[in-house]
Design a protein around this motif. Sequence first.
Motif, PDB file in Angstrom:
ATOM      1  N   TRP A   1       0.846  -1.191   0.000  1.00 36.41           N
ATOM      2  CA  TRP A   1       0.000   0.000   0.000  1.00 36.41           C
ATOM      3  C   TRP A   1       0.883   1.242   0.000  1.00 36.41           C
TER       4      TRP A   1
ATOM      5  N   ARG B   1       1.666   4.694   1.738  1.00 38.00           N
ATOM      6  CA  ARG B   1       1.481   5.140   3.119  1.00 38.00           C
ATOM      7  C   ARG B   1       2.110   6.513   3.300  1.00 38.00           C
TER       8      ARG B   1
ATOM      9  N   GLN C   1      -3.683   8.372   9.281  1.00 40.63           N
ATOM     10  CA  GLN C   1      -2.876   7.295   8.715  1.00 40.63           C
ATOM     11  C   GLN C   1      -3.618   5.961   8.795  1.00 40.63           C
ATOM     12  N   SER C   2      -4.238   5.704   9.953  1.00 39.59           N
ATOM     13  CA  SER C   2      -4.932   4.443  10.152  1.00 39.59           C
ATOM     14  C   SER C   2      -6.119   4.306   9.202  1.00 39.59           C
TER      15      SER C   2
ATOM     16  N   TRP D   1      -6.669   5.647   6.177  1.00 43.80           N
ATOM     17  CA  TRP D   1      -6.306   5.444   4.775  1.00 43.80           C
ATOM     18  C   TRP D   1      -5.465   4.188   4.549  1.00 43.80           C
ATOM     19  N   SER D   2      -5.098   3.505   5.626  1.00 46.37           N
ATOM     20  CA  SER D   2      -4.440   2.206   5.462  1.00 46.37           C
ATOM     21  C   SER D   2      -5.361   1.068   5.897  1.00 46.37           C
TER      22      SER D   2
ATOM     23  N   ARG E   1       0.885  -1.164   7.198  1.00 46.55           N
ATOM     24  CA  ARG E   1       1.127  -1.544   5.810  1.00 46.55           C
ATOM     25  C   ARG E   1       2.592  -1.333   5.443  1.00 46.55           C
TER      26      ARG E   1
ATOM     27  N   CYS F   1       0.460   9.258  -4.981  1.00 42.84           N
ATOM     28  CA  CYS F   1      -0.316   8.026  -4.791  1.00 42.84           C
ATOM     29  C   CYS F   1      -0.615   7.380  -6.142  1.00 42.84           C
TER      30      CYS F   1
ATOM     31  N   GLY G   1      -4.069   1.296  -2.782  1.00 45.59           N
ATOM     32  CA  GLY G   1      -4.429   2.229  -1.725  1.00 45.59           C
ATOM     33  C   GLY G   1      -5.891   2.564  -1.869  1.00 45.59           C
TER      34      GLY G   1
END
Length: 289
Positions: free
Chosen positions: A189, A191, A201-202, A204-205, A210, A221, A232
């Motif tokens: 992914w 990041r 962060q959490s 979108w992951s 990741r 991205c 992603g």
Amino acid sequence: MELRTLRYFVAVAEELHFGRAAARLHMSQPPLSRAIKRLETEVGVTLLDRSSAGVSLTPAGTVLLDEARALLDQADRARVRVAAVAGAVTLTVGFLGDTTDPGATRLARAYHHRHPHVEVRIRETDLTDPTCGLHAGLVDIALTRGPFDETGLTVHELRVDPVGALLRADDPLARSNSLKLADLADRRWFRFPEGTDPLWQSYWSGGEPREGPVVRAVQECVQAVLWNGTVGMTLVGHVPGEGLAVVPLIDMPPSRVVAAWHKGDPNPLIRSFVRIATAAYRAPDSHNR
């Protein structure tokens, strides 16, 4: 009738739900219900029909909604004009790299029409700062996406958008009608850098640690997916571009578009901005990209 009570009524009338209106007003539901009952007693008519099916406006409520909006609008204009005389005629708005959103375009047009003498300064930030400079004191208000650390901030939801997996068009999973996060568990992914807001962060992951390339901007991205087959998340409504595909993720909560500002900030330009933004982002086509 107090302006505060009219604001309460407008929120309930627009949401047609006491719980959602209370959340929008950042208050609990019981005092909101009591305030609306006092308003109905004061005007001598029933403004809202309450039933097991929900809340609806009575004919009298519909009339008051129009009048209340006009009064609140006039009050906001008065505050802004007073601020202008005092020299407070600049508003700095932070954007999270999404100034092409039709909702933002409508907001810019409506805000300029309402306050033509206000200079709006735009500060566009990359994906590493979801508050767009609010915590650093660089902007007055941010148009961004949650979640992030809301300490010391007031956050008002404008819209929610479904999210999906961003994949290369030739990826075998790109042919799927929908995916779950578990389908992407063994993939790399993109990041964000160390120090990025952990809630952001959490989200979108997908809530998991990741491995993959570090990115700071939307184009980084996209290029990570094109060049390396990284995966992603992005918005389902976004046009992914040549060589890319977006597949809806059915077990991910939607992305919240929000306005955020410092809690207790008395700037009248901010209150007017939030009212206009609420209408601009709720237009039927504001999520179509």
